[in-house]
Design a protein around this motif. Structure first.
Motif, PDB file in Angstrom:
ATOM      1  N   HIS A 154       0.812  -1.219   0.000  1.00  9.38           N
ATOM      2  CA  HIS A 154       0.000   0.000   0.000  1.00  9.38           C
ATOM      3  C   HIS A 154       0.845   1.268   0.000  1.00  9.38           C
ATOM      4  O   HIS A 154       0.522   2.239  -0.688  1.00  9.38           O
ATOM      5  CB  HIS A 154      -0.917   0.006   1.224  1.00  9.38           C
ATOM      6  N   ARG A 181     -13.723   5.704  -5.516  1.00  7.36           N
ATOM      7  CA  ARG A 181     -13.708   6.141  -4.118  1.00  7.36           C
ATOM      8  C   ARG A 181     -12.446   6.945  -3.832  1.00  7.36           C
ATOM      9  O   ARG A 181     -11.336   6.462  -4.035  1.00  7.36           O
ATOM     10  CB  ARG A 181     -13.761   4.912  -3.206  1.00  7.36           C
ATOM     11  N   ASP A 183     -10.839   9.773  -0.758  1.00  7.36           N
ATOM     12  CA  ASP A 183     -11.096  10.421   0.525  1.00  7.36           C
ATOM     13  C   ASP A 183     -10.558  11.848   0.503  1.00  7.36           C
ATOM     14  O   ASP A 183      -9.891  12.276  -0.441  1.00  7.36           O
ATOM     15  CB  ASP A 183     -10.505   9.619   1.685  1.00  7.36           C
ATOM     16  N   GLY A 214     -19.279   2.822  -0.639  1.00  7.48           N
ATOM     17  CA  GLY A 214     -19.655   2.800   0.772  1.00  7.48           C
ATOM     18  C   GLY A 214     -20.802   3.734   1.096  1.00  7.48           C
ATOM     19  O   GLY A 214     -21.167   3.901   2.265  1.00  7.48           O
ATOM     20  N   HIS A 284      -7.901   5.937  -1.533  1.00  6.96           N
ATOM     21  CA  HIS A 284      -8.632   6.134  -0.281  1.00  6.96           C
ATOM     22  C   HIS A 284      -7.803   5.548   0.865  1.00  6.96           C
ATOM     23  O   HIS A 284      -7.010   4.621   0.665  1.00  6.96           O
ATOM     24  CB  HIS A 284      -9.990   5.427  -0.396  1.00  6.96           C
ATOM     25  N   LYS A 285      -7.994   6.080   2.061  1.00  8.44           N
ATOM     26  CA  LYS A 285      -7.231   5.606   3.216  1.00  8.44           C
ATOM     27  C   LYS A 285      -7.459   4.127   3.504  1.00  8.44           C
ATOM     28  O   LYS A 285      -6.594   3.460   4.093  1.00  8.44           O
ATOM     29  CB  LYS A 285      -7.583   6.434   4.451  1.00  8.44           C
ATOM     30  N   SER A 286      -8.602   3.595   3.087  1.00  3.59           N
ATOM     31  CA  SER A 286      -8.871   2.178   3.315  1.00  3.59           C
ATOM     32  C   SER A 286      -7.889   1.289   2.561  1.00  3.59           C
ATOM     33  O   SER A 286      -7.688   0.128   2.918  1.00  3.59           O
ATOM     34  CB  SER A 286     -10.308   1.837   2.901  1.00  3.59           C
ATOM     35  N   HIS A 287      -7.259   1.839   1.513  1.00  2.00           N
ATOM     36  CA  HIS A 287      -6.242   1.095   0.766  1.00  2.00           C
ATOM     37  C   HIS A 287      -4.843   1.642   1.019  1.00  2.00           C
ATOM     38  O   HIS A 287      -3.879   0.882   1.064  1.00  2.00           O
ATOM     39  CB  HIS A 287      -6.541   1.155  -0.738  1.00  2.00           C
ATOM     40  N   THR A 290      -3.691   1.255   5.205  1.00  2.00           N
ATOM     41  CA  THR A 290      -3.769  -0.047   5.872  1.00  2.00           C
ATOM     42  C   THR A 290      -2.828  -1.005   5.155  1.00  2.00           C
ATOM     43  O   THR A 290      -2.415  -0.757   4.024  1.00  2.00           O
ATOM     44  CB  THR A 290      -5.205  -0.604   5.837  1.00  2.00           C
ATOM     45  N   LYS A 292      -2.506  -3.272   3.098  1.00  2.00           N
ATOM     46  CA  LYS A 292      -3.124  -4.014   2.009  1.00  2.00           C
ATOM     47  C   LYS A 292      -2.143  -4.152   0.852  1.00  2.00           C
ATOM     48  O   LYS A 292      -1.199  -3.378   0.711  1.00  2.00           O
ATOM     49  CB  LYS A 292      -4.395  -3.308   1.534  1.00  2.00           C
TER      50      LYS A 292
END
Length: 321
Positions: A154, A181, A183, A214, A284-287, A290, A292
């Motif tokens: 990531h 997506r 952020d 989301g 996005h911060k989710s990727h 984290t 990933k």
């Protein structure tokens, strides 16, 4: 007198003129304040520009202040100590509209003749973005991608994403950011990269659904990003990182195209050559924040292929070339 919002919009357009070093505008109502972080002899630079544009110009100097009257009802004060320029008088706004773009263009032309054009980016913006091309060249990152693509961490994807967009902006390319997506932090970085590369004649579009997977609405993400730009301060001076004028310019120069899709890529073209970086990572911060791992693939291709195979299916181009 135009509204404060209209004045900010006009000043942002003037600020978008290429300059040999970073400048900023602050609208105080009765005067426009022009500042810079450049450490060179700024006052001499401005004086040479005004002398060239106004050969009959007379000026008065008292202590640290040089006073110039380029037109009736307009007074320019240059502070030799702080390098701040203040433009005031009953006719200052009309003069700004009619003449200051020419002032900036003349200054840029003069410095190019001397081969003394400096980085126009604000050092504080560069530090915030954690960009240093002397340390981390884009090509070094691209060379780390296996031939044919591969699975990458990531943090690598985030560095490459940011560095590649910066590189494309810097060469004046047409840049497309496509993701279902994004952020507020990534959008903030896009705006900062735009500001950092002002004057290179790049174009940028963001292709994103109105509502993400989301359920988050892009409109709300944009509003949060604007609040971030207003609140973010520089560590040393605690001044705003992005002024109202720069923020307005960035907002007006990002083209947003809404479409429903689930792919992620950034791409750019200039003349007949194009590049595209595809990935399974959302911007996005989710990727990006984290641990990933996502697929990454980089390709060079003709501009016609990029438009036909990547942009046209998303409605970004209107003609299937």
């Amino acid at each position: 007198m135009p509204s404060k919002k209209d004045r900010a919009r006009v000043l942002s357009q003037i600020w978008g003129t290429p300059t040999p070093f970073d400048i900023d505008f602050f609208d105080k109502g009765n005067e426009i304040v022009v500042t810079t972080h450049y450490k060179g002899d700024v006052v001499t630079f401005w004086m040479e520009v005004y002398k060239r544009l106004y050969p009959e110009l007379t000026y008065r100097e008292k202590a640290d202040i040089i006073k110039i009257k380029p037109a009736p009802g307009v007074t320019i004060k240059l502070n030799k100590r702080s390098s701040i320029m203040k433009i005031s008088g009953k006719g200052h706004w009309i003069w700004m509209l009619d003449s200051f773009t020419e002032v900036l263009e003349q200054g840029n032309a003069d410095m190019r003749e001397l081969d003394e054009v400096h980085s126009v980016s604000d050092n504080s913006v560069t530090r915030y973005l954690q960009l240093d091309k002397n340390v981390e060249e884009v090509q070094d990152l691209l060379d780390m991608i296996p031939e044919g693509g591969g699975i990458m961490q990531h943090d690598f994807i985030m560095r490459l994403w940011k560095s590649l967009i910066d590189d494309w902006f810097g060469c004046g390319a047409n840049v497309h950011i496509v993701t279902p997506r994004i952020d507020e932090e990534r959008l903030f970085q896009v705006f900062l990269l735009m500001i950092r590369n002002k004057g290179t004649a790049f174009n940028v579009s963001l292709c994103i659904p109105e509502k993400g997977p989301g359920g988050e609405k892009f409109k709300k993400t944009l509003e949060t990003t604007v609040r971030m730009m207003k609140k973010t301060r520089t560590p040393r001076t605690q001044k705003r990182l992005v002024s109202d004028v720069k923020m307005q310019w960035a907002l007006e120069n990002l083209t947003v195209h809404h479409e429903n899709f689930s792919t992620n890529f950034i791409a750019a073209f200039k003349d007949d050559e194009a590049e595209v970086l595809t990935t399974t990572a959302h911007f996005h911060k989710s990727h990006f924040h984290t641990f990933k791992k996502d697929n990454v693939c980089y390709n060079k291709l003709p501009t016609t292929d990029l438009k036909r195979n990547y942009l046209f299916p998303l409605g970004v181009t209107t003609v299937n070339l």
